[in-house]
Design a protein around this motif. Structure first.
Motif, short mmCIF file in Angstrom:
data_model
loop_
_atom_site.label_atom_id
_atom_site.label_comp_id
_atom_site.label_asym_id
_atom_site.label_seq_id
_atom_site.Cartn_x
_atom_site.Cartn_y
_atom_site.Cartn_z
N VAL A 187 51.78 -39.80 101.10
CA VAL A 187 52.65 -40.77 101.77
C VAL A 187 52.46 -42.15 101.15
CG1 VAL A 187 53.10 -41.95 103.96
CG2 VAL A 187 52.83 -39.47 103.91
N PHE A 188 51.22 -42.52 100.86
CA PHE A 188 50.93 -43.81 100.24
C PHE A 188 51.63 -43.93 98.89
CE2 PHE A 188 48.27 -46.06 97.12
CZ PHE A 188 48.38 -47.35 97.62
N THR A 189 51.47 -42.92 98.03
CA THR A 189 52.07 -43.00 96.70
C THR A 189 53.59 -43.00 96.79
OG1 THR A 189 51.84 -40.60 96.41
CG2 THR A 189 50.11 -41.99 95.47
N TRP A 190 54.14 -42.24 97.73
CA TRP A 190 55.59 -42.23 97.91
C TRP A 190 56.07 -43.62 98.34
CZ3 TRP A 190 58.37 -43.09 102.42
CH2 TRP A 190 59.74 -42.92 102.31
N ALA A 191 55.39 -44.20 99.31
CA ALA A 191 55.80 -45.52 99.82
C ALA A 191 55.71 -46.59 98.74
CB ALA A 191 54.96 -45.91 101.03
N VAL A 192 54.64 -46.58 97.97
CA VAL A 192 54.48 -47.57 96.90
C VAL A 192 55.53 -47.32 95.81
CG1 VAL A 192 52.94 -48.37 95.06
CG2 VAL A 192 52.05 -47.97 97.36
N GLY A 193 55.75 -46.06 95.48
CA GLY A 193 56.75 -45.73 94.46
C GLY A 193 58.16 -46.10 94.87
N GLU A 194 58.46 -45.98 96.14
CA GLU A 194 59.79 -46.34 96.64
C GLU A 194 60.01 -47.84 96.57
OE1 GLU A 194 62.65 -44.64 97.92
OE2 GLU A 194 61.64 -43.09 96.75
N ALA A 224 50.46 -51.94 86.44
CA ALA A 224 49.32 -51.87 87.36
C ALA A 224 49.59 -50.90 88.49
CB ALA A 224 49.01 -53.26 87.91
N ILE A 225 50.78 -50.94 89.05
CA ILE A 225 51.13 -50.01 90.13
C ILE A 225 51.22 -48.59 89.59
CG2 ILE A 225 52.95 -49.38 91.78
CD1 ILE A 225 51.26 -51.79 92.61
N ALA A 226 51.78 -48.44 88.41
CA ALA A 226 51.87 -47.10 87.80
C ALA A 226 50.48 -46.53 87.57
CB ALA A 226 52.65 -47.16 86.50
N ALA A 227 49.55 -47.35 87.11
CA ALA A 227 48.18 -46.89 86.90
C ALA A 227 47.52 -46.52 88.22
CB ALA A 227 47.37 -47.98 86.19
N LEU A 228 47.76 -47.31 89.26
CA LEU A 228 47.22 -46.99 90.58
C LEU A 228 47.75 -45.65 91.08
CD1 LEU A 228 45.74 -47.78 93.26
CD2 LEU A 228 47.93 -48.80 93.97
N LEU A 229 49.05 -45.44 90.96
CA LEU A 229 49.65 -44.19 91.42
C LEU A 229 49.15 -43.00 90.62
CD1 LEU A 229 53.34 -45.32 92.08
CD2 LEU A 229 51.44 -45.11 93.70
N LEU A 230 48.99 -43.18 89.32
CA LEU A 230 48.47 -42.11 88.48
C LEU A 230 47.01 -41.81 88.83
CD1 LEU A 230 49.28 -40.18 86.26
CD2 LEU A 230 48.60 -41.88 84.59
N GLY A 231 46.25 -42.85 89.14
CA GLY A 231 44.86 -42.65 89.56
C GLY A 231 44.75 -41.89 90.87
N VAL A 232 45.61 -42.24 91.82
CA VAL A 232 45.61 -41.52 93.10
C VAL A 232 46.00 -40.06 92.87
CG1 VAL A 232 46.73 -41.34 95.37
CG2 VAL A 232 46.02 -43.57 94.50
N ALA A 233 46.99 -39.83 92.02
CA ALA A 233 47.40 -38.46 91.71
C ALA A 233 46.27 -37.68 91.06
CB ALA A 233 48.63 -38.48 90.81
N ALA A 234 45.51 -38.33 90.19
CA ALA A 234 44.37 -37.67 89.54
C ALA A 234 43.30 -37.31 90.56
CB ALA A 234 43.80 -38.56 88.44
N LEU A 235 43.03 -38.22 91.49
CA LEU A 235 42.04 -37.93 92.54
C LEU A 235 42.50 -36.78 93.42
CD1 LEU A 235 40.94 -41.53 93.58
CD2 LEU A 235 39.61 -39.83 92.30
N LYS A 236 43.79 -36.76 93.74
CA LYS A 236 44.32 -35.66 94.54
C LYS A 236 44.18 -34.34 93.78
CE LYS A 236 48.38 -36.14 96.19
NZ LYS A 236 49.80 -36.50 96.31
#
Length: 92
Positions: free
Chosen positions: A24-31, A38-50
């Motif tokens: 939900v966090f990554t979806w909300a930030v991506g929307e 920086a945001i793209a790196a954050l989202l990719l990092g969260v995806a990697a952790l998931k």
């Protein structure tokens, strides 16, 4: 033994809820649509952790031989690195 099963179920449920929250966090930030690299790196990092959480917990590789862990986590790192490289190369 019943206690071990309940504990494992509770752990999996908590992890599942955390994965949902991260999604939900990554979806909300991506929307939001802005933020750049920086945001793209954050989202990719969260995806990697998931992905690592799914590999180690839900695929039960946390107790697997080290080689299997390295192969699967290495694949995840490679894919994330290629996605990041493609994003970086496509930036204006």
């Amino acid at each position: 033994m019943n206690h071990d099963i309940r504990s494992a179920n509770r752990r999996s449920t908590v992890l599942w809820v955390l994965l949902l929250a991260a999604t939900v966090f990554t979806w909300a930030v991506g929307e939001g649509g802005s933020g750049g690299a920086a945001i793209a790196a954050l989202l990719l990092g969260v995806a990697a952790l998931k992905g690592a959480a799914v590999i180690l917990d839900f695929m039960a590789l946390a107790r697997a031989p080290l080689l299997w862990q390295l192969i699967t986590l290495g694949w995840l790192v490679l894919v994330c690195a290629l996605i990041g490289l493609a994003y970086w190369k496509g930036m204006p």
